[in-house]
Design an enzyme around this catalytic site. Structure first.
Site, PDB file in Angstrom:
ATOM      1  CE  LYS A 164      -4.505   0.704   0.464  1.00 58.00           C
ATOM      2  NZ  LYS A 164      -5.730  -0.106  -0.042  1.00 58.00           N
ATOM      3  N   GLY A 223     -22.514   4.545   3.235  1.00 55.72           N
ATOM      4  CA  GLY A 223     -21.800   5.063   2.563  1.00 55.72           C
ATOM      5  C   GLY A 223     -22.142   4.680   1.145  1.00 55.72           C
TER       6      GLY A 223
HETATM    7  P1  NAD Z   1     -15.882   6.261  -1.869  1.00 57.76           P
HETATM    8  O1  NAD Z   1     -15.097   7.525  -1.331  1.00 57.76           O
HETATM    9  O2  NAD Z   1     -16.479   6.526  -3.374  1.00 57.76           O
HETATM   10  O3  NAD Z   1     -17.393   6.177  -1.090  1.00 57.76           O
HETATM   11  C1  NAD Z   1     -17.437   6.339   0.140  1.00 57.76           C
HETATM   12  C2  NAD Z   1     -18.696   7.185   0.526  1.00 57.76           C
HETATM   13  O4  NAD Z   1     -19.041   7.215   2.071  1.00 57.76           O
HETATM   14  C3  NAD Z   1     -18.706   8.482   0.241  1.00 57.76           C
HETATM   15  O5  NAD Z   1     -19.849   8.939  -0.572  1.00 57.76           O
HETATM   16  C4  NAD Z   1     -18.632   9.495   1.341  1.00 57.76           C
HETATM   17  O6  NAD Z   1     -19.511  10.469   1.266  1.00 57.76           O
HETATM   18  C5  NAD Z   1     -19.433   8.548   2.362  1.00 57.76           C
HETATM   19  N1  NAD Z   1     -19.093   8.622   3.674  1.00 57.76           N
HETATM   20  C6  NAD Z   1     -18.054   9.156   4.549  1.00 57.76           C
HETATM   21  N2  NAD Z   1     -18.162   9.315   5.580  1.00 57.76           N
HETATM   22  C7  NAD Z   1     -19.627   8.806   5.884  1.00 57.76           C
HETATM   23  C8  NAD Z   1     -19.996   8.698   7.162  1.00 57.76           C
HETATM   24  N3  NAD Z   1     -19.539   9.142   8.202  1.00 57.76           N
HETATM   25  N4  NAD Z   1     -21.279   8.189   7.179  1.00 57.76           N
HETATM   26  C9  NAD Z   1     -21.959   7.906   5.737  1.00 57.76           C
HETATM   27  N5  NAD Z   1     -21.393   7.976   4.557  1.00 57.76           N
HETATM   28  C10 NAD Z   1     -20.014   8.569   4.822  1.00 57.76           C
HETATM   29  O7  NAD Z   1     -15.317   5.014  -1.484  1.00 57.76           O
HETATM   30  P2  NAD Z   1     -15.396   3.599  -2.249  1.00 57.76           P
HETATM   31  O8  NAD Z   1     -14.659   3.364  -3.274  1.00 57.76           O
HETATM   32  O9  NAD Z   1     -16.943   3.213  -2.437  1.00 57.76           O
HETATM   33  O10 NAD Z   1     -15.163   2.547  -1.033  1.00 57.76           O
HETATM   34  C11 NAD Z   1     -15.806   2.544   0.164  1.00 57.76           C
HETATM   35  C12 NAD Z   1     -14.926   1.637   1.113  1.00 57.76           C
HETATM   36  O11 NAD Z   1     -14.735   0.462   0.727  1.00 57.76           O
HETATM   37  C13 NAD Z   1     -13.623   2.191   1.685  1.00 57.76           C
HETATM   38  O12 NAD Z   1     -13.443   2.202   3.011  1.00 57.76           O
HETATM   39  C14 NAD Z   1     -12.569   1.790   0.722  1.00 57.76           C
HETATM   40  O13 NAD Z   1     -11.399   1.716   1.295  1.00 57.76           O
HETATM   41  C15 NAD Z   1     -13.313   0.270   0.548  1.00 57.76           C
HETATM   42  N6  NAD Z   1     -12.895  -0.431  -0.387  1.00 57.76           N
HETATM   43  C16 NAD Z   1     -13.336  -0.092  -1.562  1.00 57.76           C
HETATM   44  C17 NAD Z   1     -12.771  -0.824  -2.844  1.00 57.76           C
HETATM   45  C18 NAD Z   1     -12.942  -0.145  -4.217  1.00 57.76           C
HETATM   46  O14 NAD Z   1     -13.033  -1.118  -5.178  1.00 57.76           O
HETATM   47  N7  NAD Z   1     -13.346   0.892  -4.522  1.00 57.76           N
HETATM   48  C19 NAD Z   1     -12.050  -2.094  -2.738  1.00 57.76           C
HETATM   49  C20 NAD Z   1     -11.994  -2.475  -1.332  1.00 57.76           C
HETATM   50  C21 NAD Z   1     -12.325  -1.820  -0.286  1.00 57.76           C
END
Ligand code: NAD
Length: 368
Positions: free
Chosen positions: A91, A191
């Site tokens: 990472k 989220g």
């Molecule tokens: P993203 O930033 O697109 O979406 C996250 C969402 O959560 C946003 O809309 C944000 O406004 C919202 N948010 C933030 N704080 C919040 C709160 N306190 N309450 C409610 N909503 C809140 O991120 P993503 O790519 O959708 O990823 C989501 C999670 O999954 C992250 O933790 C990321 O590390 C994990 N993840 C993502 C992937 C991927 O393929 N994108 C893969 C593995 C893990």
């Protein structure tokens, strides 16, 4: 030569941290002119090169950034291991405000640092970075995934991650309620950004009742309008009367405060490091009878998609790897019940065993 001790603050036990977290290598990267300050963590390369996204985040301190990169890269090792793909865990974190747009020069410099590691670390997108950023990075290094589709990449990993999480939820519902479909199952999604959006789409398509919360009104409105999700205040998502809580925003949302509030039977979502304390909170959930789908197992769709890009897998081969999440989740639940351990411990056991066996085979081969 006498080296005077520095007055600068930094964790005084860096090597103790590396030993505890079992890291192979940590690299600090710096370019004063561009304001680039970052850390690349390479946790374990037994199964293959260390792959993991590059996160850009305004950390409160350097030690917070170091701790984050260690935790996240370690998580990637176990995620790839339990998913049966030949990658190690890595990472990168860049200490900066994620809301400020950075230019091509900045990202090309980052790419040069990645190239300098000669393939031991392969980068990708994460919080604060995107496929567009990778378009710049790839001008300096071939060790990059998550490139845009038109640039030969596998594109946005989020729909793949969401698919794996959806399968993890289905396996959990099967285990907890003996049901094969999600019709009428109440799911609280925290989220609805990249992954959450696609997850809500899949859940509602199968007839689940989705409650959604997001701090960004435009994200929440989108799932309300498109999928009839029921909006919930961000602070109230833990108190929602739902069967499943799906954390898809931040890590550490399963903690001392929230476990007391949760009414659900199942926790299964996309966020990394959902348990604030893996051991204590894992145990507490077990005692409370809440089934926890280990995050690094069910959110592996994204890394599997990166693997597809590296090895030119077909769509079919990629889907097979993601679909294995369903059976593996059930396997983890059975092992946890059989061994009377938490589901997190059971998943870690499976992931560690694969690495241990690979190490043993490697040692046997090299000693011949
Ligand atoms: P993203 O930033 O697109 O979406 C996250 C969402 O959560 C946003 O809309 C944000 O406004 C919202 N948010 C933030 N704080 C919040 C709160 N306190 N309450 C409610 N909503 C809140 O991120 P993503 O790519 O959708 O990823 C989501 C999670 O999954 C992250 O933790 C990321 O590390 C994990 N993840 C993502 C992937 C991927 O393929 N994108 C893969 C593995 C893990």
């Amino acid at each position: 030569m006498v080296v005077e001790s520095s007055t600068h603050k930094f964790p005084s036990h860096v090597f103790n941290m590396l030993e505890t977290m079992e890291h192979e290598q940590v690299v600090f990267i710096h370019d004063a002119e561009l304001g680039l300050r970052g850390i690349i963590g390479i946790h374990d390369t037994t199964l293959g090169p260390a792959l993991g996204g590059c996160r850009i985040w305004q950390y409160a301190s350097e030690s917070d950034a170091l701790w984050d990169v260690l935790r996240l890269s370690r998580g990637m090792t176990y995620k790839s291991s339990i998913s049966g793909i030949n990658l190690g865990g890595g990472k990168a974190v860049i200490m900066a405000n994620p809301d400020i747009r950075r230019d091509e020069k900045f990202w090309r410099r980052y790419g040069q640092f990645v190239e300098g590691l000669n393939g031991r670390y392969i980068t990708a997108e994460d919080v604060g970075t995107s496929t567009e950023v990778m378009r710049h990075v790839m001008k300096e290094t071939k060790y990059v995934t998550g490139k845009p589709v038109e640039a030969g990449g596998a594109g946005d990993p989020s729909p793949f991650t969401a698919y794996g999480v959806y399968l993890g939820i289905k396996a959990s519902v099967k285990h907890a309620y003996g049901r094969d479909t999600l019709g009428g199952v109440k799911v609280a999604v925290q989220g609805v950004g990249h992954v959450g959006y696609y997850l809500v789409e899949r859940l509602t398509r199968e007839g689940a009742r989705v409650f959604a919360a997001d701090i960004k009104p435009q994200h929440l409105d989108r799932v309300v309008k498109e999928f009839n999700a029921i909006p919930v205040d961000a602070d109230e998502i833990y108190d929602t009367d739902a069967d499943v809580y799906a954390p898809c925003a931040l890590g550490a949302t399963v903690n001392d405060d929230t476990i007391q509030r949760l009414k659900c039977q199942i926790i299964a979502g996309a966020a990394n490091n959902q348990l604030a304390d893996e051991n204590r909170h894992g145990q507490w959930l077990k005692e409370k009878g809440i089934l926890y789908a280990p995050d690094f197992l069910i959110n592996a769709g994204g890394v599997i998609n990166c693997y597809r890009e590296l090895h030119q897998l077909t769509e079919n081969e990629t889907m097979q790897l993601i679909e294995a999440i369903y059976d593996r989740t059930l396997q983890v639940y059975h092992l946890a019940a059989e061994q009377n351990v938490t589901t997190h411990e059971a998943a870690m056991h499976i992931a560690r065993e694969r690495i241990r066996k690979a190490k043993a085979t490697h040692q046997n081969t090299t000693s011949l």
